[in-house]
Write a protein that holds these residues in place. Structure first.
Motif, mmCIF file in Angstrom:
data_model
loop_
_atom_site.group_PDB
_atom_site.id
_atom_site.type_symbol
_atom_site.label_atom_id
_atom_site.label_comp_id
_atom_site.label_asym_id
_atom_site.label_seq_id
_atom_site.Cartn_x
_atom_site.Cartn_y
_atom_site.Cartn_z
ATOM 1 N N VAL A 86 28.227 -15.107 48.378
ATOM 2 C CA VAL A 86 29.553 -14.520 48.232
ATOM 3 C C VAL A 86 30.610 -15.606 48.406
ATOM 4 O O VAL A 86 30.613 -16.327 49.403
ATOM 5 N N SER A 87 31.494 -15.742 47.442
ATOM 6 C CA SER A 87 32.509 -16.793 47.516
ATOM 7 C C SER A 87 33.885 -16.278 47.120
ATOM 8 O O SER A 87 34.790 -17.064 46.885
ATOM 9 N N ALA A 88 34.050 -14.952 47.028
ATOM 10 C CA ALA A 88 35.337 -14.387 46.629
ATOM 11 C C ALA A 88 35.479 -12.984 47.203
ATOM 12 O O ALA A 88 34.486 -12.282 47.422
ATOM 13 N N ASP A 89 36.730 -12.613 47.467
ATOM 14 C CA ASP A 89 37.052 -11.238 47.829
ATOM 15 C C ASP A 89 37.279 -10.466 46.536
ATOM 16 O O ASP A 89 38.124 -10.853 45.714
ATOM 17 N N ARG A 90 36.540 -9.378 46.349
ATOM 18 C CA ARG A 90 36.617 -8.631 45.102
ATOM 19 C C ARG A 90 36.992 -7.181 45.406
ATOM 20 O O ARG A 90 36.409 -6.563 46.301
ATOM 21 N N HIS A 113 35.141 -0.616 60.996
ATOM 22 C CA HIS A 113 35.359 0.240 62.162
ATOM 23 C C HIS A 113 34.126 1.030 62.600
ATOM 24 O O HIS A 113 34.239 1.909 63.437
ATOM 25 N N ARG A 114 32.971 0.721 62.021
ATOM 26 C CA ARG A 114 31.752 1.405 62.441
ATOM 27 C C ARG A 114 30.691 0.376 62.778
ATOM 28 O O ARG A 114 30.222 -0.345 61.899
ATOM 29 N N LEU A 115 30.316 0.319 64.033
ATOM 30 C CA LEU A 115 29.313 -0.640 64.451
ATOM 31 C C LEU A 115 27.905 -0.192 64.107
ATOM 32 O O LEU A 115 27.017 -1.020 63.905
ATOM 33 N N VAL A 116 27.686 1.110 64.032
ATOM 34 C CA VAL A 116 26.352 1.642 63.767
ATOM 35 C C VAL A 116 26.450 2.653 62.632
ATOM 36 O O VAL A 116 27.305 3.547 62.660
ATOM 37 N N GLY A 117 25.556 2.527 61.649
ATOM 38 C CA GLY A 117 25.477 3.514 60.573
ATOM 39 C C GLY A 117 26.566 3.353 59.537
ATOM 40 O O GLY A 117 27.630 2.803 59.782
ATOM 41 N N GLY A 118 26.289 3.844 58.334
ATOM 42 C CA GLY A 118 27.282 3.895 57.275
ATOM 43 C C GLY A 118 27.746 2.547 56.777
ATOM 44 O O GLY A 118 28.852 2.422 56.278
ATOM 45 N N ARG A 119 26.903 1.514 56.908
ATOM 46 C CA ARG A 119 27.341 0.173 56.523
ATOM 47 C C ARG A 119 26.643 -0.304 55.250
ATOM 48 O O ARG A 119 26.607 -1.496 54.952
ATOM 49 N N ALA A 120 26.094 0.612 54.498
ATOM 50 C CA ALA A 120 25.418 0.239 53.256
ATOM 51 C C ALA A 120 26.443 -0.230 52.229
ATOM 52 O O ALA A 120 27.645 -0.093 52.406
ATOM 53 N N GLY A 121 25.951 -0.816 51.126
ATOM 54 C CA GLY A 121 26.834 -1.328 50.085
ATOM 55 C C GLY A 121 27.789 -0.266 49.578
ATOM 56 O O GLY A 121 27.408 0.876 49.349
ATOM 57 N N TYR A 122 29.028 -0.638 49.415
ATOM 58 C CA TYR A 122 30.025 0.324 48.984
ATOM 59 C C TYR A 122 30.069 0.388 47.452
ATOM 60 O O TYR A 122 29.676 -0.537 46.749
ATOM 61 N N VAL A 123 30.595 1.501 46.944
ATOM 62 C CA VAL A 123 30.460 1.814 45.527
ATOM 63 C C VAL A 123 31.181 0.800 44.650
ATOM 64 O O VAL A 123 30.623 0.306 43.661
ATOM 65 N N THR A 124 32.438 0.470 44.967
ATOM 66 C CA THR A 124 33.188 -0.410 44.089
ATOM 67 C C THR A 124 32.599 -1.813 44.042
ATOM 68 O O THR A 124 32.742 -2.517 43.039
ATOM 69 N N ASN A 125 31.916 -2.244 45.100
ATOM 70 C CA ASN A 125 31.249 -3.535 45.067
ATOM 71 C C ASN A 125 30.128 -3.531 44.034
ATOM 72 O O ASN A 125 29.899 -4.525 43.334
ATOM 73 N N LYS A 126 29.425 -2.413 43.921
ATOM 74 C CA LYS A 126 28.343 -2.314 42.945
ATOM 75 C C LYS A 126 28.891 -2.184 41.520
ATOM 76 O O LYS A 126 28.232 -2.567 40.553
ATOM 77 N N LEU A 127 30.082 -1.626 41.390
ATOM 78 C CA LEU A 127 30.678 -1.459 40.069
ATOM 79 C C LEU A 127 31.320 -2.742 39.556
ATOM 80 O O LEU A 127 31.403 -2.952 38.343
ATOM 81 N N TYR A 128 31.779 -3.591 40.448
ATOM 82 C CA TYR A 128 32.618 -4.730 40.064
ATOM 83 C C TYR A 128 31.945 -5.616 39.004
ATOM 84 O O TYR A 128 32.532 -5.898 37.954
ATOM 85 N N GLY A 129 30.743 -6.067 39.291
ATOM 86 C CA GLY A 129 30.052 -6.971 38.365
ATOM 87 C C GLY A 129 29.813 -6.354 36.999
ATOM 88 O O GLY A 129 30.171 -6.948 35.969
ATOM 89 N N PRO A 130 29.191 -5.165 36.934
ATOM 90 C CA PRO A 130 28.964 -4.544 35.627
ATOM 91 C C PRO A 130 30.242 -4.262 34.848
ATOM 92 O O PRO A 130 30.247 -4.343 33.618
ATOM 93 N N LEU A 131 31.344 -3.924 35.538
ATOM 94 C CA LEU A 131 32.592 -3.675 34.821
ATOM 95 C C LEU A 131 33.034 -4.918 34.053
ATOM 96 O O LEU A 131 33.478 -4.825 32.902
ATOM 97 N N GLY A 132 32.901 -6.079 34.676
ATOM 98 C CA GLY A 132 33.281 -7.306 33.996
ATOM 99 C C GLY A 132 32.306 -7.708 32.908
ATOM 100 O O GLY A 132 32.707 -8.077 31.803
ATOM 101 N N SER A 133 31.011 -7.620 33.197
ATOM 102 C CA SER A 133 30.012 -8.057 32.225
ATOM 103 C C SER A 133 29.954 -7.126 31.023
ATOM 104 O O SER A 133 29.795 -7.570 29.881
#
Length: 259
Positions: free
Chosen positions: A71-75, A107-127
């Motif tokens: 990871v080298s950018a904030d997206r 703000h959550r130390l335990v649970g709910g820290r899986a990959g977020y939706v827009t992070n998964k969408l970002y790459g395919p949207l560009g490609s």
């Protein structure tokens, strides 16, 4: 006692052997394609990209946590809507939905820290947008919310003038992610403004590289100045898409908890 000769088993019909052979070849080919798509980026995986594009809507693998491309950018993915008020079309401010999703991480130390939706969408949207040619991008980049067209019309216009089946498949993949992001945008914006009925929505992808390693010792202002310039693409306006009531309620609850 007379010994009985064993009965010879009949050979399977030729067409069955052909079908089994074709299925085996297709399965082996698919296995090779999935393997190539899952490899860390390299010369061979890049060369195989045209053959693996059909996996885009169903299978994704990234190696952004490790070399060679950590990871080298904030997206971020942001949403904007347009709604009618007193006979006028009002355009909302941009909603940074990635920032809302990141509340799970911050703000959550335990649970709910899986990959977020827009992070998964970002790459395919560009490609997927990158596969469109110049004329198709002019169709996709609807600049005025008053000019928004139906999804059926958009698909027809994107395919117009093309007899290339591969090109049509690229349009279909682009629309898969375009529709998914538009649907999330619609429900997020209506969760933010429950009394407004959207008539058009759009999204923007925004990326900014992290502070270079050689500038890490500077103060906060210096580190920020050393960061690369922001890169942004604003997608065209789209007809709103809404899920079922359970899905909309889930987005409303998420907005209320993490805004």
């Amino acid at each position: 006692m007379q010994r009985e000769e064993p009965t010879a088993r009949p050979r399977p019909p030729w067409w069955r052997l052909v079908v089994v052979g074709l299925v085996a070849v297709a399965a082996a080919g698919h296995l090779v394609v999935v393997t190539l798509a899952a490899l860390p980026p390299n010369t061979y995986s890049e060369a195989a990209r045209p053959a693996t594009s059909y996996l885009g809507a169903y299978f994704a693998q990234n190696w952004r946590l490790f070399a060679p491309n950590p990871v080298s950018a904030d997206r971020t993915v942001r949403f904007q809507g347009a709604y009618e008020q007193d006979g006028e079309l009002v355009v909302t401010d941009w909603l940074d939905w990635t920032d809302v999703e990141l509340d799970l991480v911050r703000h959550r130390l335990v649970g709910g820290r899986a990959g977020y939706v827009t992070n998964k969408l970002y790459g395919p949207l560009g490609s997927r947008y990158g596969t469109l040619d110049t004329d198709q991008r002019e169709v996709a980049d609807v600049a005025d919310p008053k000019d928004v067209v139906s999804w059926q019309r958009l698909a027809q216009d994107l395919r117009a003038g093309s007899d290339d089946a591969l090109d049509d498949s690229q349009v279909d993949l682009y629309l898969v992610y375009d529709r998914a992001t538009t649907r999330l945008a619609t429900e997020a914006l209506e969760a933010q403004r429950p009394d407004s009925r959207l008539v058009a929505v759009r999204y923007a992808t925004r990326s900014q590289g992290v502070t270079p390693w050689e500038a890490r010792g500077e103060d906060a202002d210096g580190r920020e100045r050393a960061r690369p310039a922001v890169r942004q693409r604003i997608n065209g306006w789209r007809e709103p898409l809404r899920g079922d009531e359970a899905e909309r309620a889930s987005i409303r609850d998420f907005w209320a908890s993490h805004r």
